[in-house]
Design a protein around this motif. Sequence first.
Motif, PDB file in Angstrom:
ATOM      1  N   ASP A 128       0.826  -1.203   0.000  1.00 10.66           N
ATOM      2  CA  ASP A 128       0.000   0.000   0.000  1.00 10.66           C
ATOM      3  C   ASP A 128       0.864   1.258   0.000  1.00 10.66           C
ATOM      4  OD1 ASP A 128      -2.560   1.206  -0.054  1.00 10.66           O
ATOM      5  OD2 ASP A 128      -2.488   1.524   2.114  1.00 10.66           O
ATOM      6  N   GLU A 129       1.906   1.251   0.807  1.00 13.68           N
ATOM      7  CA  GLU A 129       2.826   2.403   0.857  1.00 13.68           C
ATOM      8  C   GLU A 129       3.533   2.595  -0.488  1.00 13.68           C
ATOM      9  OE1 GLU A 129       3.339   4.722   3.250  1.00 13.68           O
ATOM     10  OE2 GLU A 129       1.703   3.811   4.385  1.00 13.68           O
ATOM     11  N   ALA A 130       3.914   1.506  -1.120  1.00 20.02           N
ATOM     12  CA  ALA A 130       4.569   1.601  -2.432  1.00 20.02           C
ATOM     13  C   ALA A 130       3.606   2.168  -3.467  1.00 20.02           C
ATOM     14  CB  ALA A 130       5.085   0.233  -2.870  1.00 20.02           C
ATOM     15  N   SER A 131       2.348   1.775  -3.398  1.00 20.88           N
ATOM     16  CA  SER A 131       1.373   2.316  -4.354  1.00 20.88           C
ATOM     17  C   SER A 131       1.140   3.803  -4.105  1.00 20.88           C
ATOM     18  CB  SER A 131       0.050   1.534  -4.306  1.00 20.88           C
ATOM     19  OG  SER A 131      -0.695   1.818  -3.149  1.00 20.88           O
ATOM     20  N   LEU A 132       1.135   4.208  -2.843  1.00 15.99           N
ATOM     21  CA  LEU A 132       0.990   5.626  -2.508  1.00 15.99           C
ATOM     22  C   LEU A 132       2.189   6.423  -3.023  1.00 15.99           C
ATOM     23  CD1 LEU A 132      -0.555   7.894  -1.079  1.00 15.99           C
ATOM     24  CD2 LEU A 132       0.584   7.212   1.040  1.00 15.99           C
ATOM     25  N   LEU A 133       3.375   5.890  -2.842  1.00 16.41           N
ATOM     26  CA  LEU A 133       4.581   6.548  -3.348  1.00 16.41           C
ATOM     27  C   LEU A 133       4.519   6.696  -4.877  1.00 16.41           C
ATOM     28  CD1 LEU A 133       7.422   7.714  -2.756  1.00 16.41           C
ATOM     29  CD2 LEU A 133       8.289   5.424  -3.215  1.00 16.41           C
ATOM     30  N   MET A 134       4.060   5.659  -5.563  1.00 21.65           N
ATOM     31  CA  MET A 134       3.933   5.740  -7.026  1.00 21.65           C
ATOM     32  C   MET A 134       2.956   6.837  -7.422  1.00 21.65           C
ATOM     33  SD  MET A 134       6.026   3.736  -8.484  1.00 21.65           S
ATOM     34  CE  MET A 134       5.413   3.802 -10.157  1.00 21.65           C
ATOM     35  N   GLN A 135       1.837   6.913  -6.728  1.00 19.61           N
ATOM     36  CA  GLN A 135       0.863   7.961  -7.031  1.00 19.61           C
ATOM     37  C   GLN A 135       1.486   9.344  -6.848  1.00 19.61           C
ATOM     38  OE1 GLN A 135      -2.350   8.755  -4.204  1.00 19.61           O
ATOM     39  NE2 GLN A 135      -3.778   8.697  -5.946  1.00 19.61           N
ATOM     40  N   GLU A 136       2.165   9.549  -5.734  1.00 17.34           N
ATOM     41  CA  GLU A 136       2.780  10.843  -5.433  1.00 17.34           C
ATOM     42  C   GLU A 136       3.886  11.188  -6.432  1.00 17.34           C
ATOM     43  OE1 GLU A 136       3.992  10.132  -1.417  1.00 17.34           O
ATOM     44  OE2 GLU A 136       2.010  10.635  -0.596  1.00 17.34           O
ATOM     45  N   GLU A 137       4.735  10.230  -6.744  1.00 17.02           N
ATOM     46  CA  GLU A 137       5.864  10.494  -7.633  1.00 17.02           C
ATOM     47  C   GLU A 137       5.437  10.709  -9.089  1.00 17.02           C
ATOM     48  OE1 GLU A 137       9.006  11.202  -6.960  1.00 17.02           O
ATOM     49  OE2 GLU A 137       8.714  10.920  -4.817  1.00 17.02           O
ATOM     50  N   THR A 138       4.410   9.993  -9.543  1.00 14.85           N
ATOM     51  CA  THR A 138       3.957  10.213 -10.926  1.00 14.85           C
ATOM     52  C   THR A 138       3.354  11.607 -11.058  1.00 14.85           C
ATOM     53  OG1 THR A 138       1.806   9.147 -10.530  1.00 14.85           O
ATOM     54  CG2 THR A 138       3.574   7.772 -11.429  1.00 14.85           C
ATOM     55  N   ARG A 139       2.621  12.028 -10.051  1.00 13.75           N
ATOM     56  CA  ARG A 139       2.048  13.380 -10.077  1.00 13.75           C
ATOM     57  C   ARG A 139       3.166  14.429 -10.027  1.00 13.75           C
ATOM     58  NH1 ARG A 139      -0.572  17.646  -8.889  1.00 13.75           N
ATOM     59  NH2 ARG A 139      -2.471  18.152  -7.925  1.00 13.75           N
ATOM     60  N   ALA A 140       4.137  14.221  -9.167  1.00 13.68           N
ATOM     61  CA  ALA A 140       5.252  15.167  -9.041  1.00 13.68           C
ATOM     62  C   ALA A 140       6.051  15.244 -10.344  1.00 13.68           C
ATOM     63  CB  ALA A 140       6.157  14.771  -7.873  1.00 13.68           C
ATOM     64  N   LEU A 141       6.251  14.114 -11.001  1.00  9.67           N
ATOM     65  CA  LEU A 141       6.974  14.108 -12.274  1.00  9.67           C
ATOM     66  C   LEU A 141       6.224  14.920 -13.313  1.00  9.67           C
ATOM     67  CD1 LEU A 141       9.504  12.822 -13.702  1.00  9.67           C
ATOM     68  CD2 LEU A 141       7.903  11.101 -14.582  1.00  9.67           C
ATOM     69  N   TRP A 142       4.918  14.764 -13.355  1.00  5.17           N
ATOM     70  CA  TRP A 142       4.098  15.521 -14.307  1.00  5.17           C
ATOM     71  C   TRP A 142       4.163  17.022 -13.995  1.00  5.17           C
ATOM     72  CZ3 TRP A 142      -0.995  17.686 -13.242  1.00  5.17           C
ATOM     73  CH2 TRP A 142      -1.581  18.251 -14.365  1.00  5.17           C
ATOM     74  N   LEU A 143       4.000  17.390 -12.713  1.00  6.58           N
ATOM     75  CA  LEU A 143       4.074  18.805 -12.345  1.00  6.58           C
ATOM     76  C   LEU A 143       5.455  19.382 -12.654  1.00  6.58           C
ATOM     77  CD1 LEU A 143       2.110  18.742  -8.974  1.00  6.58           C
ATOM     78  CD2 LEU A 143       1.353  19.716 -11.169  1.00  6.58           C
ATOM     79  N   GLU A 144       6.474  18.603 -12.403  1.00  8.72           N
ATOM     80  CA  GLU A 144       7.842  19.019 -12.717  1.00  8.72           C
ATOM     81  C   GLU A 144       8.014  19.245 -14.225  1.00  8.72           C
ATOM     82  OE1 GLU A 144      11.401  16.168 -12.511  1.00  8.72           O
ATOM     83  OE2 GLU A 144      11.196  17.024 -10.512  1.00  8.72           O
ATOM     84  N   SER A 145       7.415  18.389 -15.024  1.00 11.90           N
ATOM     85  CA  SER A 145       7.541  18.534 -16.481  1.00 11.90           C
ATOM     86  C   SER A 145       6.814  19.774 -16.970  1.00 11.90           C
ATOM     87  CB  SER A 145       7.033  17.282 -17.200  1.00 11.90           C
ATOM     88  OG  SER A 145       5.631  17.168 -17.120  1.00 11.90           O
ATOM     89  N   ILE A 146       5.717  20.131 -16.320  1.00 17.03           N
ATOM     90  CA  ILE A 146       5.009  21.368 -16.680  1.00 17.03           C
ATOM     91  C   ILE A 146       5.879  22.569 -16.333  1.00 17.03           C
ATOM     92  CG2 ILE A 146       3.038  22.837 -16.109  1.00 17.03           C
ATOM     93  CD1 ILE A 146       1.433  20.250 -15.685  1.00 17.03           C
ATOM     94  N   ALA A 147       6.468  22.554 -15.155  1.00 16.41           N
ATOM     95  CA  ALA A 147       7.346  23.644 -14.731  1.00 16.41           C
ATOM     96  C   ALA A 147       8.552  23.745 -15.647  1.00 16.41           C
ATOM     97  CB  ALA A 147       7.788  23.431 -13.289  1.00 16.41           C
ATOM     98  N   PHE A 148       9.101  22.591 -16.047  1.00 16.35           N
ATOM     99  CA  PHE A 148      10.252  22.556 -16.947  1.00 16.35           C
ATOM    100  C   PHE A 148       9.892  23.185 -18.282  1.00 16.35           C
ATOM    101  CE2 PHE A 148      12.906  20.446 -20.148  1.00 16.35           C
ATOM    102  CZ  PHE A 148      14.163  20.689 -19.627  1.00 16.35           C
ATOM    103  N   GLU A 149       8.689  22.880 -18.783  1.00 12.56           N
ATOM    104  CA  GLU A 149       8.265  23.416 -20.076  1.00 12.56           C
ATOM    105  C   GLU A 149       8.074  24.928 -19.984  1.00 12.56           C
ATOM    106  OE1 GLU A 149       4.780  23.111 -23.448  1.00 12.56           O
ATOM    107  OE2 GLU A 149       4.718  21.758 -21.748  1.00 12.56           O
ATOM    108  N   SER A 150       7.446  25.420 -18.915  1.00 14.53           N
ATOM    109  CA  SER A 150       7.222  26.857 -18.796  1.00 14.53           C
ATOM    110  C   SER A 150       8.538  27.604 -18.617  1.00 14.53           C
ATOM    111  CB  SER A 150       6.245  27.169 -17.661  1.00 14.53           C
ATOM    112  OG  SER A 150       6.800  26.808 -16.430  1.00 14.53           O
TER     113      SER A 150
END
Length: 155
Positions: A128-150
């Motif tokens: 369960d903790e690993a799945s939570l980490l995956m959820q958090e990290e995939t979202r963070a990667l996406w937000l980071e990519s948006i910031a990188f693009e801007s």
Amino acid sequence: MSFGESVAARDNRVVTPDPEVRQSAAFRLKHDLGKPIRWNAPAVRETDPEALRRRLGRDLLETRVGSDGRARSAVEIYDAWLSQEGSLFSTAPDSSARLVRMSDAIEIIRRRLPRLRELDWNDLVALDEASLLMQEETRALWLESIAFESQDSGP
């Protein structure tokens, strides 16, 4: 090319991926894995081991259903994404650290998921903790990519 410049050195330089391509790849990971990996998760973890086991089975073994009607596990989705698009994120330090954390979490899932029916409470919580980490990290990667693009498209 100027005199004395090596073609090999020029060919081996790091090529920065297109920010839109990175953002699209990060969004796909968030959408195809980050959301459904905890689709059935309650706000507070189940206290009944069998309820947790059932939910983890649904979320981790049947994470997405493909156009062919076949259910794909969280591990299958991550492995496919990593082999096709993971290299887009290997040059940015923050992104590559996220990939390491996600890969570590997937390894926890990969090792335990085949034995889901026999896992004890601590192993279920680790899943369960690993799945939570995956959820958090995939979202963070996406937000980071948006910031990188801007950042990249600034004045």
